[in-house]
Design a protein around this motif. Structure first.
Motif, PDB file in Angstrom:
ATOM      1  N   LYS A  74       1.423  16.933  14.594  1.00  0.00           N
ATOM      2  CA  LYS A  74       0.253  17.929  13.578  1.00  0.00           C
ATOM      3  C   LYS A  74      -0.839  17.080  13.316  1.00  0.00           C
ATOM      4  CE  LYS A  74       3.198  20.908  11.496  1.00  0.00           C
ATOM      5  NZ  LYS A  74       4.176  21.730  10.445  1.00  0.00           N
ATOM      6  N   GLU A  75      -2.232  17.903  14.224  1.00  0.00           N
ATOM      7  CA  GLU A  75      -3.398  17.239  13.951  1.00  0.00           C
ATOM      8  C   GLU A  75      -4.115  17.307  12.831  1.00  0.00           C
ATOM      9  OE1 GLU A  75      -3.215  15.201  16.990  1.00  0.00           O
ATOM     10  OE2 GLU A  75      -4.743  15.298  16.107  1.00  0.00           O
ATOM     11  N   GLN A  76      -3.703  18.412  11.964  1.00  0.00           N
ATOM     12  CA  GLN A  76      -3.597  19.279  10.683  1.00  0.00           C
ATOM     13  C   GLN A  76      -3.683  18.043   9.334  1.00  0.00           C
ATOM     14  OE1 GLN A  76      -1.950  20.874  12.246  1.00  0.00           O
ATOM     15  NE2 GLN A  76      -0.304  22.026  11.362  1.00  0.00           N
ATOM     16  N   GLN A  77      -2.785  17.185   9.849  1.00  0.00           N
ATOM     17  CA  GLN A  77      -2.908  16.493   8.699  1.00  0.00           C
ATOM     18  C   GLN A  77      -3.128  15.319   8.335  1.00  0.00           C
ATOM     19  OE1 GLN A  77       1.354  13.685   8.825  1.00  0.00           O
ATOM     20  NE2 GLN A  77       2.353  15.758   7.805  1.00  0.00           N
ATOM     21  N   LYS A 104       3.571   8.058  18.273  1.00  0.00           N
ATOM     22  CA  LYS A 104       2.949   9.650  18.896  1.00  0.00           C
ATOM     23  C   LYS A 104       2.741   9.042  20.321  1.00  0.00           C
ATOM     24  CE  LYS A 104      -0.580  12.639  18.696  1.00  0.00           C
ATOM     25  NZ  LYS A 104      -1.113  13.163  17.678  1.00  0.00           N
ATOM     26  N   ASN A 127       6.391  11.948   7.742  1.00  0.00           N
ATOM     27  CA  ASN A 127       5.340  12.287   7.969  1.00  0.00           C
ATOM     28  C   ASN A 127       5.175  13.367   9.564  1.00  0.00           C
ATOM     29  OD1 ASN A 127       4.165  10.190   6.296  1.00  0.00           O
ATOM     30  ND2 ASN A 127       1.668  11.298   7.113  1.00  0.00           N
ATOM     31  N   ASP A 128       4.890  14.391  10.008  1.00  0.00           N
ATOM     32  CA  ASP A 128       4.396  14.775  11.380  1.00  0.00           C
ATOM     33  C   ASP A 128       3.473  14.466  12.192  1.00  0.00           C
ATOM     34  OD1 ASP A 128       4.403  16.669  13.427  1.00  0.00           O
ATOM     35  OD2 ASP A 128       5.259  18.435  13.021  1.00  0.00           O
ATOM     36  N   ARG A 150       8.472  12.096  16.515  1.00  0.00           N
ATOM     37  CA  ARG A 150       7.215  12.640  16.222  1.00  0.00           C
ATOM     38  C   ARG A 150       7.265  13.028  14.640  1.00  0.00           C
ATOM     39  NH1 ARG A 150       6.839  19.485  16.711  1.00  0.00           N
ATOM     40  NH2 ARG A 150       5.597  20.160  15.120  1.00  0.00           N
ATOM     41  N   TYR A 151       8.539  12.293  14.120  1.00  0.00           N
ATOM     42  CA  TYR A 151       8.305  12.214  12.483  1.00  0.00           C
ATOM     43  C   TYR A 151       8.074  10.737  12.178  1.00  0.00           C
ATOM     44  CZ  TYR A 151      10.054  17.120  13.123  1.00  0.00           C
ATOM     45  OH  TYR A 151       9.585  18.465  13.218  1.00  0.00           O
ATOM     46  N   GLU A 206       4.721  15.458   3.910  1.00  0.00           N
ATOM     47  CA  GLU A 206       5.342  16.109   3.391  1.00  0.00           C
ATOM     48  C   GLU A 206       6.485  14.737   1.978  1.00  0.00           C
ATOM     49  OE1 GLU A 206       9.091  19.514   3.984  1.00  0.00           O
ATOM     50  OE2 GLU A 206       8.787  18.600   5.782  1.00  0.00           O
TER      51      GLU A 206
END
Length: 326
Positions: free
Chosen positions: A138-141, A261, A134-135, A266-267, A293
């Motif tokens: 990224k807000e679009q996740q 976060k 998971n990123d 980040r990951y 991902e």
């Protein structure tokens, strides 16, 4: 390749590398020592280190075979096949049997180098080489609808998520008890001891998170490792009572994401996903709801000087230990 005689020097060289999977961390080494393991340490060079690994020599009962086992590897991302080949070729010359289970992102140069050094995929693969990353930035996740619904249900129950800043004996014993309870319920063969968890949690890179009822009764724990901007999911321990609070594990992970976060991570690597057509698929269904991902690890590799020994070890794992093949 250079063998390092002590852990202190090895981990000092290892710090030159940006990404260190939790199975190669100093904390994981401390846990291995608590289990009675004796490790050996190797780097490609003491300055400008690009590969650093440690592993343990394990004796397989009945067959009197000694296997050098390595979980993951710490290395730079831009390694070429010749560097990898040279390192692992020298490593192979030191042992009659080597097993590698890599939990770093798949790399073609890594595979080519290993194959040219004489390593092959093992006769039986017993750990799924897939994970979910998971990123957290990224807000679009966007989470799945089911994930969001479960989080809301847990929030309505006023469940509380917190990081346990300084785990004491009570927290450690509680974690071990919940893990054993979960193992029995799910018919898992893996168990953890107080000494192992205590050794693991003693390191600053390891975090313990808990979710509890309004009456402060812990329902579940999560142990993660944080190194630079990367976090790994290591252990989960869920009580049977957590089943009465739908969404508890979802809220625990969601709040864990938020906390990591905020401190610059980040990951988040979920530490393997086991998609299948049997009971372990439930783990996959839970993790995939976070919408990360899908990533393939380098996975398992083996270098046995004797094919007969490799076949016997496979039968021992599959029939005696009843390990699940992937």
């Amino acid at each position: 390749m250079i063998e390092i005689s002590n852990s202190e020097d090895f981990f000092r060289y290892q710090k030159q590398l940006k990404v260190i999977p939790f199975t190669q961390s100093e904390a994981w080494y401390a846990m291995a020592v608590a289990k009675g393991a004796t490790a050996r340490f190797f780097v490609d060079a003491k300055t400008n280190t690009s590969i650093a690994i440690w592993g343990v020599e394990s004796k397989v009962p009945l067959f009197n075979s000694i296997i050098f086992r390595v979980s993951g590897e710490a290395r730079t991302a831009e390694l070429d096949e010749k560097t990898i080949q040279a390192f692992y070729n020298t490593l192979a010359s030191l042992f009659k049997a080597i097993e590698i289970d890599s939990n770093t992102k798949y790399n073609v140069e890594m595979e080519v180098g290993l194959r040219r050094a004489g390593y092959k995929r093992p006769i039986g693969v017993f750990s799924c080489p897939l994970t979910l990353v998971n990123d957290l930035v990224k807000e679009q996740q966007i989470r799945s609808r089911s994930w969001k619904r479960n989080v809301k249900i847990a929030q309505k129950a006023n469940l509380v998520v917190k990081e346990v800043g300084n785990p004491d004996n009570t927290h450690i014993n509680d974690f071990v008890a919940l893990f054993q309870e979960m193992s029995k319920t799910k018919e898992m063969t893996h168990v953890v001891s107080y000494e192992e968890i205590s050794s693991l949690l003693a390191h600053n890179s390891i975090r313990l998170y808990a979710i509890a009822t309004p009456k402060n009764e812990v329902l579940a724990y999560r142990i993660v490792q944080v190194h630079n901007d990367y976090a790994y999911d290591i252990f989960a321990a869920n009580s049977n009572k957590s089943r009465n609070y739908r969404g508890a594990t979802y809220l625990l992970v969601e709040q864990l994401f938020k906390s990591l976060k905020e401190e610059g991570v980040r990951y988040f690597d979920f530490g393997r996903i086991p998609p299948s057509n049997h009971s372990t698929d439930k783990i996959y269904e839970f993790k995939i709801g976070a919408r990360g991902e899908k990533v393939q690890y380098n996975g398992e590799w083996a270098n046995y000087k004797s094919l007969t020994t490799e076949i016997l070890v496979f039968f021992y794992k599959y029939f005696k230990l009843k390990k699940q093949r992937y």
